[in-house]
Design a protein around this motif. Structure first.
Motif, short mmCIF file in Angstrom:
data_model
loop_
_atom_site.label_atom_id
_atom_site.label_comp_id
_atom_site.label_asym_id
_atom_site.label_seq_id
_atom_site.Cartn_x
_atom_site.Cartn_y
_atom_site.Cartn_z
N ARG A 112 25.89 26.93 38.69
CA ARG A 112 26.33 25.73 38.16
C ARG A 112 25.65 24.59 39.05
NH1 ARG A 112 32.91 26.31 38.36
NH2 ARG A 112 32.96 28.02 37.09
N ASN A 113 25.61 23.75 38.27
CA ASN A 113 25.18 22.03 38.52
C ASN A 113 25.74 21.74 39.78
OD1 ASN A 113 24.76 19.43 38.80
ND2 ASN A 113 24.62 19.14 36.76
N PRO A 114 25.27 21.14 40.78
CA PRO A 114 26.16 20.98 42.08
C PRO A 114 27.15 19.87 41.85
CG PRO A 114 23.73 20.75 42.47
CD PRO A 114 23.94 21.26 40.85
N ASN A 115 26.84 19.04 40.87
CA ASN A 115 27.82 17.81 40.44
C ASN A 115 29.21 18.65 39.74
OD1 ASN A 115 26.33 15.76 41.20
ND2 ASN A 115 25.48 15.36 39.49
N GLN A 116 29.05 19.56 39.10
CA GLN A 116 30.26 20.25 38.60
C GLN A 116 31.19 20.98 39.81
OE1 GLN A 116 28.25 22.60 35.75
NE2 GLN A 116 28.96 21.50 34.04
N ARG A 117 30.30 21.47 40.57
CA ARG A 117 30.82 22.36 41.89
C ARG A 117 31.38 21.23 42.58
NH1 ARG A 117 26.34 26.03 44.13
NH2 ARG A 117 26.20 24.22 45.00
N LEU A 118 31.06 20.03 42.86
CA LEU A 118 31.80 19.17 43.65
C LEU A 118 32.94 18.46 42.94
CD1 LEU A 118 31.50 16.92 46.07
CD2 LEU A 118 30.51 15.43 44.61
N ILE A 119 32.83 18.40 41.60
CA ILE A 119 34.07 17.72 40.68
C ILE A 119 35.10 19.04 40.84
CG2 ILE A 119 34.95 17.47 38.52
CD1 ILE A 119 32.39 15.75 38.18
N LEU A 120 34.69 20.26 40.67
CA LEU A 120 35.58 21.32 40.67
C LEU A 120 36.47 21.61 42.06
CD1 LEU A 120 36.83 23.85 39.13
CD2 LEU A 120 35.00 25.10 40.08
N THR A 121 35.58 21.32 43.11
CA THR A 121 36.17 21.38 44.47
C THR A 121 37.12 20.40 44.67
OG1 THR A 121 34.18 22.52 45.10
CG2 THR A 121 35.77 21.61 46.97
N LEU A 122 36.66 19.19 44.39
CA LEU A 122 37.70 17.92 44.68
C LEU A 122 38.70 18.04 43.69
CD1 LEU A 122 35.09 14.99 44.64
CD2 LEU A 122 36.55 16.12 46.80
N GLY A 123 38.68 18.32 42.82
CA GLY A 123 39.88 18.72 41.64
C GLY A 123 40.93 19.76 42.26
N LEU A 124 40.30 20.98 42.45
CA LEU A 124 41.23 21.79 43.12
C LEU A 124 42.02 21.48 44.44
CD1 LEU A 124 39.05 25.09 42.20
CD2 LEU A 124 41.23 24.42 41.37
N GLY A 125 40.95 20.67 45.40
CA GLY A 125 41.59 20.17 46.51
C GLY A 125 42.64 19.21 46.19
N TRP A 126 42.66 18.19 45.23
CA TRP A 126 43.68 17.42 45.01
C TRP A 126 44.91 18.08 44.30
CZ3 TRP A 126 44.81 12.81 46.70
CH2 TRP A 126 43.86 11.95 47.17
N LEU A 127 44.70 18.98 43.51
CA LEU A 127 45.75 19.84 43.07
C LEU A 127 46.45 20.60 44.09
CD1 LEU A 127 44.48 21.44 39.71
CD2 LEU A 127 46.16 19.86 39.97
N ALA A 128 45.94 21.08 45.20
CA ALA A 128 46.47 21.58 46.12
C ALA A 128 47.22 20.90 47.02
CB ALA A 128 45.56 22.56 47.09
N PHE A 129 46.65 19.50 47.25
CA PHE A 129 47.16 18.53 48.02
C PHE A 129 48.63 17.96 47.25
CE2 PHE A 129 47.68 13.94 48.85
CZ PHE A 129 47.61 13.94 50.37
#
Length: 125
Positions: A2-19
């Protein structure tokens, strides 16, 4: 890959959901037990109302403010029947409630049967 930007957005999104999920879970876990309060509105002298009902309710309300418990609902019982408060009243609202009529043991019995763990505030006993 995947594009690094997509991975970053996915990681941040999952992090915020977990938070957010953890925050909601802790809030639910740390809040105290839910309590139903039954208030007998049969006639009561003002001094007795203050001591036996209003002050005790104010204490419960203060515990809710400190998140030691949650007042789930307030049920008023009178000789005319039962009424569930639309919102949890403030201590000032309870202090200024008018009292009238005679105690209604049948209505009180019904309210306590339907809510066996309720806190009952009455001038009677």
């Amino acid at each position: 890959m995947r594009n690094p930007n997509q991975r970053l957005i996915l990681t941040l999104g999952l992090g915020w959901l977990a938070f957010v999920g953890l925050g909601l879970g802790l809030r639910q876990f740390l809040s105290g037990p839910a309590v139903t309060v039954i208030i007998d509105r049969s006639y009561c002298a003002p001094a007795q109302w203050q001591e036996r009902v209003s002050d005790r309710y104010a204490s419960l309300y203060a515990e809710q403010e400190q998140r030691q418990l949650t007042i789930d609902q307030v049920i008023y019982v009178s000789d005319l029947g039962q009424e569930v408060a639309e919102a949890v009243p403030s201590p000032e609202d309870v202090q200024t409630l008018s009292t009238y009529g005679r105690p209604n043991p049948t209505q009180m019995q019904q309210a306590t049967t339907e809510n066996p763990d309720a806190t009952v505030l009455t001038c009677g006993n």
